[in-house]
Design a protein around this motif. Structure first.
Motif, PDB file in Angstrom:
ATOM      1  N   LEU A 135      31.491  31.551  30.463  1.00  0.00           N
ATOM      2  CA  LEU A 135      31.942  31.550  31.816  1.00  0.00           C
ATOM      3  C   LEU A 135      33.464  31.287  31.797  1.00  0.00           C
ATOM      4  CD1 LEU A 135      30.628  31.460  34.570  1.00  0.00           C
ATOM      5  CD2 LEU A 135      30.865  29.193  34.809  1.00  0.00           C
ATOM      6  N   PRO A 136      34.055  31.827  32.530  1.00  0.00           N
ATOM      7  CA  PRO A 136      35.626  32.003  32.566  1.00  0.00           C
ATOM      8  C   PRO A 136      36.151  30.604  33.176  1.00  0.00           C
ATOM      9  CG  PRO A 136      34.997  33.883  33.304  1.00  0.00           C
ATOM     10  CD  PRO A 136      33.687  33.196  33.351  1.00  0.00           C
ATOM     11  N   GLU A 320      21.926  31.865  48.542  1.00  0.00           N
ATOM     12  CA  GLU A 320      22.987  32.196  47.517  1.00  0.00           C
ATOM     13  C   GLU A 320      22.922  33.793  47.590  1.00  0.00           C
ATOM     14  OE1 GLU A 320      25.041  30.545  46.189  1.00  0.00           O
ATOM     15  OE2 GLU A 320      24.274  28.616  46.396  1.00  0.00           O
ATOM     16  N   LYS A 321      24.063  34.616  47.392  1.00  0.00           N
ATOM     17  CA  LYS A 321      24.248  35.687  47.702  1.00  0.00           C
ATOM     18  C   LYS A 321      23.788  36.654  46.433  1.00  0.00           C
ATOM     19  CE  LYS A 321      28.893  35.605  50.019  1.00  0.00           C
ATOM     20  NZ  LYS A 321      30.147  36.008  49.796  1.00  0.00           N
ATOM     21  N   LYS A 322      23.008  37.534  46.771  1.00  0.00           N
ATOM     22  CA  LYS A 322      22.425  38.376  45.822  1.00  0.00           C
ATOM     23  C   LYS A 322      23.254  38.733  44.493  1.00  0.00           C
ATOM     24  CE  LYS A 322      19.798  42.859  44.994  1.00  0.00           C
ATOM     25  NZ  LYS A 322      19.501  44.060  45.757  1.00  0.00           N
ATOM     26  N   SER A 323      24.357  39.118  44.522  1.00  0.00           N
ATOM     27  CA  SER A 323      25.414  39.292  43.338  1.00  0.00           C
ATOM     28  C   SER A 323      25.387  38.041  42.721  1.00  0.00           C
ATOM     29  CB  SER A 323      26.680  39.882  43.841  1.00  0.00           C
ATOM     30  OG  SER A 323      27.357  39.195  44.608  1.00  0.00           O
ATOM     31  N   LEU A 324      25.576  36.906  43.234  1.00  0.00           N
ATOM     32  CA  LEU A 324      25.892  35.784  42.493  1.00  0.00           C
ATOM     33  C   LEU A 324      24.576  35.194  42.000  1.00  0.00           C
ATOM     34  CD1 LEU A 324      27.775  32.482  43.545  1.00  0.00           C
ATOM     35  CD2 LEU A 324      25.348  32.327  43.138  1.00  0.00           C
ATOM     36  N   ALA A 325      23.307  35.326  42.476  1.00  0.00           N
ATOM     37  CA  ALA A 325      22.024  34.987  42.158  1.00  0.00           C
ATOM     38  C   ALA A 325      21.673  35.688  40.743  1.00  0.00           C
ATOM     39  CB  ALA A 325      21.201  35.333  43.063  1.00  0.00           C
ATOM     40  N   TRP A 326      22.055  37.044  40.834  1.00  0.00           N
ATOM     41  CA  TRP A 326      21.767  37.925  39.534  1.00  0.00           C
ATOM     42  C   TRP A 326      22.843  37.654  38.255  1.00  0.00           C
ATOM     43  CZ3 TRP A 326      17.508  39.940  38.536  1.00  0.00           C
ATOM     44  CH2 TRP A 326      17.021  40.897  39.617  1.00  0.00           C
ATOM     45  N   ASN A 327      24.131  37.009  38.761  1.00  0.00           N
ATOM     46  CA  ASN A 327      24.977  36.775  37.949  1.00  0.00           C
ATOM     47  C   ASN A 327      24.448  35.658  37.266  1.00  0.00           C
ATOM     48  OD1 ASN A 327      27.453  35.877  36.464  1.00  0.00           O
ATOM     49  ND2 ASN A 327      28.849  36.908  38.041  1.00  0.00           N
ATOM     50  N   MET A 328      24.171  34.564  37.904  1.00  0.00           N
ATOM     51  CA  MET A 328      23.881  33.471  37.119  1.00  0.00           C
ATOM     52  C   MET A 328      22.431  33.542  36.606  1.00  0.00           C
ATOM     53  SD  MET A 328      24.556  30.222  40.070  1.00  0.00           S
ATOM     54  CE  MET A 328      23.591  29.071  39.128  1.00  0.00           C
ATOM     55  N   PHE A 379      29.172  41.044  32.771  1.00  0.00           N
ATOM     56  CA  PHE A 379      29.990  39.974  33.373  1.00  0.00           C
ATOM     57  C   PHE A 379      31.324  39.645  32.903  1.00  0.00           C
ATOM     58  CE2 PHE A 379      25.435  39.817  33.900  1.00  0.00           C
ATOM     59  CZ  PHE A 379      25.258  40.048  35.172  1.00  0.00           C
ATOM     60  N   PRO A 380      32.303  38.939  33.736  1.00  0.00           N
ATOM     61  CA  PRO A 380      33.441  38.325  33.245  1.00  0.00           C
ATOM     62  C   PRO A 380      33.040  37.420  32.268  1.00  0.00           C
ATOM     63  CG  PRO A 380      33.366  38.688  35.662  1.00  0.00           C
ATOM     64  CD  PRO A 380      32.098  38.853  35.181  1.00  0.00           C
ATOM     65  N   THR A 381      33.896  37.146  31.064  1.00  0.00           N
ATOM     66  CA  THR A 381      33.823  36.279  30.212  1.00  0.00           C
ATOM     67  C   THR A 381      35.152  36.164  29.579  1.00  0.00           C
ATOM     68  OG1 THR A 381      32.949  37.435  28.310  1.00  0.00           O
ATOM     69  CG2 THR A 381      31.394  36.651  30.017  1.00  0.00           C
ATOM     70  N   PRO A 382      35.353  35.067  28.789  1.00  0.00           N
ATOM     71  CA  PRO A 382      36.771  34.859  28.125  1.00  0.00           C
ATOM     72  C   PRO A 382      36.860  36.048  26.950  1.00  0.00           C
ATOM     73  CG  PRO A 382      36.045  32.728  28.487  1.00  0.00           C
ATOM     74  CD  PRO A 382      34.810  33.588  29.013  1.00  0.00           C
ATOM     75  N   ASP A 387      38.444  45.173  28.806  1.00  0.00           N
ATOM     76  CA  ASP A 387      39.569  44.347  29.430  1.00  0.00           C
ATOM     77  C   ASP A 387      39.538  44.138  30.715  1.00  0.00           C
ATOM     78  OD1 ASP A 387      41.021  44.878  26.939  1.00  0.00           O
ATOM     79  OD2 ASP A 387      41.916  46.390  27.368  1.00  0.00           O
ATOM     80  N   GLU A 388      38.724  44.961  31.676  1.00  0.00           N
ATOM     81  CA  GLU A 388      38.476  44.651  32.970  1.00  0.00           C
ATOM     82  C   GLU A 388      37.382  43.397  33.072  1.00  0.00           C
ATOM     83  OE1 GLU A 388      36.658  48.048  34.506  1.00  0.00           O
ATOM     84  OE2 GLU A 388      38.367  49.256  34.465  1.00  0.00           O
ATOM     85  N   LEU A 389      36.585  43.032  32.371  1.00  0.00           N
ATOM     86  CA  LEU A 389      35.849  41.923  32.338  1.00  0.00           C
ATOM     87  C   LEU A 389      36.443  40.660  31.582  1.00  0.00           C
ATOM     88  CD1 LEU A 389      32.297  43.663  31.825  1.00  0.00           C
ATOM     89  CD2 LEU A 389      33.344  42.777  34.032  1.00  0.00           C
ATOM     90  N   ARG A 390      37.398  40.851  30.712  1.00  0.00           N
ATOM     91  CA  ARG A 390      37.741  39.747  30.191  1.00  0.00           C
ATOM     92  C   ARG A 390      38.639  38.716  31.080  1.00  0.00           C
ATOM     93  NH1 ARG A 390      40.788  42.013  26.592  1.00  0.00           N
ATOM     94  NH2 ARG A 390      39.026  42.568  25.409  1.00  0.00           N
ATOM     95  N   ARG A 391      38.139  37.578  31.300  1.00  0.00           N
ATOM     96  CA  ARG A 391      38.738  36.239  32.143  1.00  0.00           C
ATOM     97  C   ARG A 391      38.745  35.174  31.097  1.00  0.00           C
ATOM     98  NH1 ARG A 391      38.599  40.564  34.574  1.00  0.00           N
ATOM     99  NH2 ARG A 391      37.973  40.859  36.804  1.00  0.00           N
ATOM    100  N   ASP A 392      40.028  34.570  31.423  1.00  0.00           N
ATOM    101  CA  ASP A 392      40.154  33.228  30.596  1.00  0.00           C
ATOM    102  C   ASP A 392      39.793  32.239  31.462  1.00  0.00           C
ATOM    103  OD1 ASP A 392      41.075  34.499  28.235  1.00  0.00           O
ATOM    104  OD2 ASP A 392      43.056  34.609  29.080  1.00  0.00           O
TER     105      ASP A 392
END
Length: 392
Positions: A135-136, A320-328, A379-382, A387-392
């Motif tokens: 998780l970023p 919770e929003k659908k996108s957040l629920a799937w993400n988690m 999903f966004p991760t460190p 490159d689009e999904l990379r989050r620190d």
């Protein structure tokens, strides 16, 4: 084991981990995969270069103790109260669903009721390490998904600790025939331990830390001494050392100095993370896998598919929003470090066969690996490959 063989084992583990980690980084793979693969290669089922199982057990044990201590240090009740109202029903309902479905699948493959229940209990939990590591940082500290994930994982950790208490009590009573006494002792011991730790922190530990806070090495030593001291006390009164370490962390968490302690212990945590995941790979009984491969594949598929769906439904039910629920759901769609610990404890207490322990180990390792790939690719991760999904 003598000093020379211990040194040689550590040389193999960390030099090999450095080599495989380098390859993993070049190919943009999760580092934990390198550690687990290295354990399989060097352990008893591989080249047998590190084959002292007692050493591996001690390594895993110490690693889990420090991981739980650091988890306790990050447990800030005031920051989680708002999310616990949503997290609690989700954690309880999901645990029941995962327990029932996994125990049912295990029973279909011929495991007896007790073993099926242990396997079901092991599959209830998601990985704190994978969930938080992937998780970023910005998401973890400043967004709702980070708060919800921490709330769920902490509640799962509490449930897991209760399961460990039950396993220790039931297993110990099997020999002595004193089930009520075996359950009563840790049940009474836990609140007493918590009260004693809070009193000790308030009247002894914090004053000492405040007086000598200029000496960083003193803070470091005090933190380690406090962690291991409470762990040993917990073990002495009938609880596990892991539970004691968690309590030790929680009782210090409300102090302003807790985050400094957590930061100073992160290198030690990373050191034991390498050893922990190495021991996971090394302790897998590869020779026993063919006999239980069907159960491993079915349970792994069930965990990887069923957990995200259940989290999606339950989180959706609490607005919770659908996108957040799937993400988690996908971030939590694997077995846990606690799954491995439950398997080890149940095997030691005579509540689980070697085949059952191998099922838990294999499912945990397989779902940790596959889930890591799913998160990294989508999903966004460190450490995302894109490159689009990379989050620190």
């Amino acid at each position: 084991m003598d000093a020379q063989s211990l040194t040689f084992s550590f040389f193999l583990i960390f030099s090999g981990a450095a080599v495989l980690a380098t390859i993993a980084l070049y190919t943009r793979q999760p580092l934990i995969i390198a550690y687990i693969v290295l354990g399989g290669l060097l352990g008893p089922s591989g080249f047998e270069l590190v084959n002292d199982l007692s050493l591996l057990e001690d390594i895993a044990h110490i690693g889990i103790i420090f991981l739980l201590f650091l988890l306790g240090l990050d447990m800030q009740p005031s920051a989680l109260i708002a999310t616990l109202k949503k997290s609690t029903p989700v954690a309880i309902a999901s645990s029941i669903a995962f327990f029932a479905s996994s125990a049912f699948l295990a029973s279909l493959f011929g495991f007896e009721l007790t073993e099926a229940a242990v396997i079901g209990a092991a599959m209830m939990f998601s990985s704190t390490i994978i969930g938080i590591k992937l998780l970023p940082t910005t998401v973890l500290h400043h967004r709702h998904i980070g708060e919800m994930m921490i709330g769920l994982l902490l509640l799962q950790d509490i449930i897991a600790i209760m399961v460990l208490i039950a396993l220790n009590a039931i297993g110990g009573s099997a020999e002595e025939g004193q089930l009520a006494s075996a359950i009563l002792r840790p049940t009474l011991g836990l609140p007493l331990l918590i009260g004693a730790c809070y009193a000790c922190v308030r009247w002894l530990v914090l004053p000492l830390l405040a007086r000598f806070d200029r000496f960083q090495e003193y803070l470091f030593l005090m933190a380690i001494g406090w962690c291991l001291g409470v762990a040993e006390l917990s073990s002495a009164i009938g609880l596990s050392a892991e539970i004691g370490a968690f309590v030790a962390g929680v009782t210090v968490a409300t102090s302003p100095i807790s985050q400094f302690i957590a930061i100073s212990l992160k290198p030690l945590r990373d050191f034991f993370l390498v050893l922990f995941f190495f021991s996971v790979g090394a302790r897998l009984e590869i020779a026993a896998l063919p006999d239980v491969m069907g159960a491993v594949l079915v349970l792994s598929a069930g965990v990887l598919l069923f957990k995200p769906l259940v989290y999606r439904i339950l989180l959706g039910s609490v607005s919770e929003k659908k996108s957040l629920a799937w993400n988690m759901g996908f971030r939590l769609g694997q077995a846990s470090e606690f799954s491995l610990l439950i398997g080890y404890v149940a095997l030691a207490q005579g509540l689980l066969s070697v085949e059952g322990a191998v099922v838990i180990q294999a499912v945990s390792i397989l779902t940790l690996l596959v889930s890591s790939y799913i998160v990294i690719l989508n999903f966004p991760t460190p450490i995302a490959i894109s490159d689009e999904l990379r989050r620190d």
